[in-house]
Write an enzyme that holds these catalytic residues in place. Sequence first.
Site, PDB file in Angstrom:
ATOM      1  N   SER A   8       0.842  -1.193   0.000  1.00  0.00           N
ATOM      2  CA  SER A   8       0.000   0.000   0.000  1.00  0.00           C
ATOM      3  C   SER A   8       0.875   1.240   0.000  1.00  0.00           C
ATOM      4  O   SER A   8       1.930   1.253   0.630  1.00  0.00           O
ATOM      5  CB  SER A   8      -0.918   0.023   1.220  1.00  0.00           C
ATOM      6  OG  SER A   8      -1.671   1.215   1.240  1.00  0.00           O
ATOM      7  N   GLY A   9       0.406   2.270  -0.680  1.00  0.00           N
ATOM      8  CA  GLY A   9       1.066   3.559  -0.637  1.00  0.00           C
ATOM      9  C   GLY A   9       0.380   4.485   0.354  1.00  0.00           C
ATOM     10  O   GLY A   9       0.778   5.639   0.524  1.00  0.00           O
ATOM     11  N   LYS A  13      -2.987   3.221   6.198  1.00  0.00           N
ATOM     12  CA  LYS A  13      -3.243   1.784   6.091  1.00  0.00           C
ATOM     13  C   LYS A  13      -2.010   0.992   6.512  1.00  0.00           C
ATOM     14  O   LYS A  13      -2.119   0.000   7.236  1.00  0.00           O
ATOM     15  CB  LYS A  13      -3.624   1.443   4.646  1.00  0.00           C
ATOM     16  CG  LYS A  13      -4.164   0.058   4.457  1.00  0.00           C
ATOM     17  CD  LYS A  13      -4.554  -0.198   3.011  1.00  0.00           C
ATOM     18  CE  LYS A  13      -5.805   0.524   2.611  1.00  0.00           C
ATOM     19  NZ  LYS A  13      -6.326   0.078   1.300  1.00  0.00           N
ATOM     20  N   GLU A  38      -2.452  -0.245 -10.175  1.00  0.00           N
ATOM     21  CA  GLU A  38      -3.806   0.148 -10.558  1.00  0.00           C
ATOM     22  C   GLU A  38      -4.816  -0.895 -10.082  1.00  0.00           C
ATOM     23  O   GLU A  38      -4.639  -2.087 -10.296  1.00  0.00           O
ATOM     24  CB  GLU A  38      -3.902   0.304 -12.088  1.00  0.00           C
ATOM     25  CG  GLU A  38      -5.184   0.962 -12.519  1.00  0.00           C
ATOM     26  CD  GLU A  38      -5.217   1.245 -14.013  1.00  0.00           C
ATOM     27  OE1 GLU A  38      -6.275   1.680 -14.479  1.00  0.00           O
ATOM     28  OE2 GLU A  38      -4.212   1.015 -14.704  1.00  0.00           O
ATOM     29  N   ASP A  67      -7.778  -4.173   0.428  1.00  0.00           N
ATOM     30  CA  ASP A  67      -8.611  -3.215  -0.293  1.00  0.00           C
ATOM     31  C   ASP A  67      -9.884  -3.087   0.507  1.00  0.00           C
ATOM     32  O   ASP A  67     -10.408  -4.081   1.022  1.00  0.00           O
ATOM     33  CB  ASP A  67      -8.909  -3.658  -1.728  1.00  0.00           C
ATOM     34  CG  ASP A  67      -9.525  -2.519  -2.534  1.00  0.00           C
ATOM     35  OD1 ASP A  67      -9.057  -1.372  -2.395  1.00  0.00           O
ATOM     36  OD2 ASP A  67     -10.476  -2.762  -3.287  1.00  0.00           O
ATOM     37  N   GLY A 146     -10.173   9.123   4.899  1.00  0.00           N
ATOM     38  CA  GLY A 146     -11.327   8.574   4.183  1.00  0.00           C
ATOM     39  C   GLY A 146     -12.648   8.990   4.793  1.00  0.00           C
ATOM     40  O   GLY A 146     -12.884  10.148   5.117  1.00  0.00           O
ATOM     41  N   TYR A 147     -13.515   7.998   4.986  1.00  0.00           N
ATOM     42  CA  TYR A 147     -14.866   8.223   5.489  1.00  0.00           C
ATOM     43  C   TYR A 147     -14.977   7.984   6.998  1.00  0.00           C
ATOM     44  O   TYR A 147     -16.082   7.968   7.538  1.00  0.00           O
ATOM     45  CB  TYR A 147     -15.836   7.280   4.760  1.00  0.00           C
ATOM     46  CG  TYR A 147     -15.807   7.439   3.261  1.00  0.00           C
ATOM     47  CD1 TYR A 147     -16.641   8.345   2.630  1.00  0.00           C
ATOM     48  CD2 TYR A 147     -14.943   6.680   2.478  1.00  0.00           C
ATOM     49  CE1 TYR A 147     -16.614   8.500   1.249  1.00  0.00           C
ATOM     50  CE2 TYR A 147     -14.904   6.828   1.102  1.00  0.00           C
ATOM     51  CZ  TYR A 147     -15.739   7.744   0.483  1.00  0.00           C
ATOM     52  OH  TYR A 147     -15.706   7.894  -0.878  1.00  0.00           O
ATOM     53  N   ASP A 148     -13.836   7.825   7.667  1.00  0.00           N
ATOM     54  CA  ASP A 148     -13.833   7.459   9.085  1.00  0.00           C
ATOM     55  C   ASP A 148     -14.676   8.388   9.960  1.00  0.00           C
ATOM     56  O   ASP A 148     -15.343   7.946  10.883  1.00  0.00           O
ATOM     57  CB  ASP A 148     -12.405   7.414   9.633  1.00  0.00           C
ATOM     58  CG  ASP A 148     -11.609   6.221   9.134  1.00  0.00           C
ATOM     59  OD1 ASP A 148     -12.078   5.527   8.205  1.00  0.00           O
ATOM     60  OD2 ASP A 148     -10.507   5.989   9.663  1.00  0.00           O
ATOM     61  N   LYS A 168     -10.424  -0.422  16.780  1.00  0.00           N
ATOM     62  CA  LYS A 168     -10.377  -0.676  15.336  1.00  0.00           C
ATOM     63  C   LYS A 168      -9.963  -2.124  15.056  1.00  0.00           C
ATOM     64  O   LYS A 168     -10.501  -2.769  14.170  1.00  0.00           O
ATOM     65  CB  LYS A 168      -9.428   0.291  14.630  1.00  0.00           C
ATOM     66  CG  LYS A 168     -10.038   1.641  14.409  1.00  0.00           C
ATOM     67  CD  LYS A 168      -9.134   2.521  13.585  1.00  0.00           C
ATOM     68  CE  LYS A 168      -9.773   3.880  13.388  1.00  0.00           C
ATOM     69  NZ  LYS A 168      -8.926   4.800  12.636  1.00  0.00           N
TER      70      LYS A 168
END
Length: 193
Positions: A8-9, A13, A38, A67, A146-148, A168
């Site tokens: 992961s970049g 994460k 990608e 993912d 993100g949506y956290d 978490k």
Amino acid sequence: MPILVVASGNPHKVAEIGAMLELVELDVLPQPPGLDIEETGATYLANARLKAEAVARITGHWALADDSGIEVDALDGAPGVFSARYAPTDHERIHRLLKELGDSLYRGASFRSAMALADPSGTTRAEAEGICRGQILRAPQGHGPGYDSLFYVREAGCSYALMGPHLKAKLGSRGKAARALAPKLLRLLELSK
């Protein structure tokens, strides 16, 4: 000590997965800088496999990829696998999600994560998935990636953004996927008898 590369970049994460693995005798490394795989898969698991296999082949080490995304019930599961590409920035993604959900009373949602573990040849050897149910808040609560900040977890009594690492790992989708994958990872990397 065996090396495991987190494919992961995303620094959040990598840190979260690294924290989950800190009790395992592994040298956990991030993927090489500038590497961008990608995500062309139709599912979280397909994308996790793509990333794990590519990073394992490139580095010659075991690679673990994740993912994940958010699926909003009232939006027929959107943004789903397109969660990271829903808009250019976290702020814009949150704004778009709130706008599309509008005043709907039906705010149920899931964080869903899939993990894949690939051996140094680039072959996926283990995979697992995890789901965390919650609901979409009407306004962000806390700050997080993100949506956290929009995702409320009833068992925690707060948004995902306000949950500590322990919660978490216990309640989160990535934590559930990691726990399901752990016995296979330990066996495959010969870290347990």
